[in-house]
Motif scaffolding. Sequence first.
Motif, PDB file in Angstrom:
ATOM      1  N   UNK A 416      10.521  -3.681  -7.870  1.00 50.13           N
ATOM      2  CA  UNK A 416       9.680  -2.561  -8.297  1.00 50.13           C
ATOM      3  C   UNK A 416       9.558  -1.572  -7.156  1.00 50.13           C
ATOM      4  N   UNK A 417       9.851  -0.302  -7.430  1.00 52.39           N
ATOM      5  CA  UNK A 417       9.693   0.749  -6.428  1.00 52.39           C
ATOM      6  C   UNK A 417       8.253   1.241  -6.496  1.00 52.39           C
ATOM      7  N   UNK A 418       7.503   0.956  -5.437  1.00 48.52           N
ATOM      8  CA  UNK A 418       6.104   1.365  -5.415  1.00 48.52           C
ATOM      9  C   UNK A 418       5.991   2.883  -5.357  1.00 48.52           C
ATOM     10  N   UNK A 419       4.989   3.434  -6.006  1.00 45.34           N
ATOM     11  CA  UNK A 419       4.742   4.875  -5.825  1.00 45.34           C
ATOM     12  C   UNK A 419       4.308   5.143  -4.392  1.00 45.34           C
ATOM     13  N   UNK A 420       4.433   6.365  -3.909  1.00 42.69           N
ATOM     14  CA  UNK A 420       4.010   6.668  -2.540  1.00 42.69           C
ATOM     15  C   UNK A 420       2.544   6.322  -2.320  1.00 42.69           C
ATOM     16  N   UNK A 421       2.272   5.779  -1.140  1.00 48.37           N
ATOM     17  CA  UNK A 421       0.903   5.418  -0.763  1.00 48.37           C
ATOM     18  C   UNK A 421       0.295   6.598  -0.009  1.00 48.37           C
TER      19      UNK A 421
END
Length: 721
Positions: A416-421
């Motif tokens: 899963x590619x996390x959204x930008x933090x």
Amino acid sequence: MSELAENAAASGEAPTSFGAGILKRADLLVGGGVLALMMTLVMPLPPWVLDSLLTFNIAFSLLMLLVTINVRDAAELSAFPTILLFGTLMRLGLNVASTRLILSGGDAGSVISAFGAYVVRDNIVVGLIVFLILVIIQFVVITKGAGRISEVSARFVLDAMPGKQMAIDADLNAGLIGADEARARRQAIAGEAEFYGAMDGASKFVRGDAVAGLIITSLNLVVGIAVGAAGGLDFGEAAERYSRLTIGDGLVSQIPALFVSTAAAVLSTRASGRQSLSQNLIAQIGGRPRATATVAVMIFALAWVPGMPRLPFMLLASLMLIGWQFTRGADGPRALLERAGVLEDDGPASKPADEVDPDDAAKQAEEQEILELLSVDRISLEIGYRLIPLVQDKQGTGILDHVANLRKRIAGTQGLVLPPVRVKDNVRLEPGAYRIVIGGDEVARGVIEAGSYLAMDGGQTTGKVKGKETIDPAFGLPAWWVSASDRDEAEILGYTVIDSTSVLVTHLSEVLRAHLGDILSRDDVKDLVENVKRVAPAVVEEVVPDRVGYGLLQQVLRNLLREGAPIRNMPAILEALADQSERTKDVDALTEGVRQRLGRSLCEQHADADGILHAVTLDPDVEARIAHAVGSGGPAENEAQSAPIGPAWLRELVERVEGSMSEASRGGREVVLLVRSNVRRFVSELVRASLPKVAVLSYGEVTAAGSIETQKIVRMDDDPS
């Protein structure tokens, strides 16, 4: 035939296949041209060939000058340093060829003779002085200045690279830009640095070319006169003939060299912009019409000074007044470019500070603030003011750098590619506090000591460390904050010492891994499906969205992520759903079917280095009782199995499972809870509340395991219900 070719054929024009053919054979053409340049250094050339090459040299130099004037960004002409090298080689080769013709027969072709006759005319001394002036202008002024500018530009661009890279990483982690834009900006920065570094070295070619031209001209003059005198000419006639040829040869070489060195200087001194250099020059000079009108009046007044020639002053003043008339009303270069219709749209145009209406600015700020309140960050890390220095540092060990690596790790392990933090400060937090927010809701918080180190007892310590007692925010274990001076002592005593930034990022990592199911959105699911479509289009067309919609697929993937199951193998997940979706649409049943398909990945995830899966199992009677209670065990075989289960019995079961898992995991081994397939889902939900780190697998999921070792069996000897 392409649309362009069809249109060309319909209009009676030839298709643009000639240009395409040149581009396809560019390597061959350039290689042949360079080889021909090298051959001119050793092979004698006929005068007509030399005339053709000299004409090409002049045209090529003019072309380079005009191209550099019209480029919008210096990096657009990234091949210019190589062009300088080839141009220098070409001029040196032509100098050698012309020198050979001058000294061997006193005839160097029509081009050199015409240049020499036009400049020298009846006075050889004037011709020599004009030639020397050109050499001085190129060598002392243009070439030296361009070399210095290239050197300084390269130094500043290289010094600014780390800051630009960190700014890109900060924008990426804050969600201001996407991965593709960040990659393009990094490539642009790298290309800019390479260009200015190459220009710094290429400027030495221009300087060496000027020196070589001066030496070759001197040799042609001295040796030519000597050869002519030795060949039967008197000294005056030999001096006149070879002086004309030498000056013509020098001019034919130095004028193109002057064009190219000017082009290099223009390319090094120009700034980036959306308009060409010519448009920027005219706009920036003519964008102040008051200055133009003032100068016109002053020039007009100078025309009436006694002794001054009035015609040129009056003519120049009239031209400047005409220019003022055309630019009247423009306030700045931008306004002039907009009036001319050549200003490209590069975003919303901003008014100068003195033209902004304060009321409008206040309203815009208020509307922007309201819009920001409506937006919700998918993942954000809010920090107190003492933690702000930890966000970014020059060593690349700041929070943003760790977050970038964390996103890569989760993408590689969980799929899963996390959204930008988004990292932002929060003045309402304690100075050393932070909180982790997902979808606008706080899911965790902690406090760290910036600049200190966290010492954790790994069970092998030999003494007591000096520091402030605390609790590790990631795992809830006892720890101590120690100063930098006590760090070495803590390590000697056997403590595991971690810097404060790593403590925060580790907590963030554990929290995000535990909430991957909540983070997954339908847009993420659609992106995952689009990625699968590129490698396995058939299964996507079969399943999504006709048989399994994005909403149902999202629920299945969320169930997998909540229990730590990776979703990297999306083709296998979709194939399992294709097999299961015809029989049921129940999310939990579909999830169990997918888990069995991913059994090999689950076993590899929890097995040790030797491929052995260590497990704690439930007593068969316990499993049968649970199965009968949840309605998946069929008819009960005896009264004990059919007895109802109450909260006390379940609480006792969880305690015994916790004790067995604790004993089995001694020594650092990873242990899973292994149960029957028909009760796995219920047991997982039951255990997860107290033991969130424990993986619950079914026998159907471990069929691909290399070896299984049962460490403990959980039994229920009494019946507290």
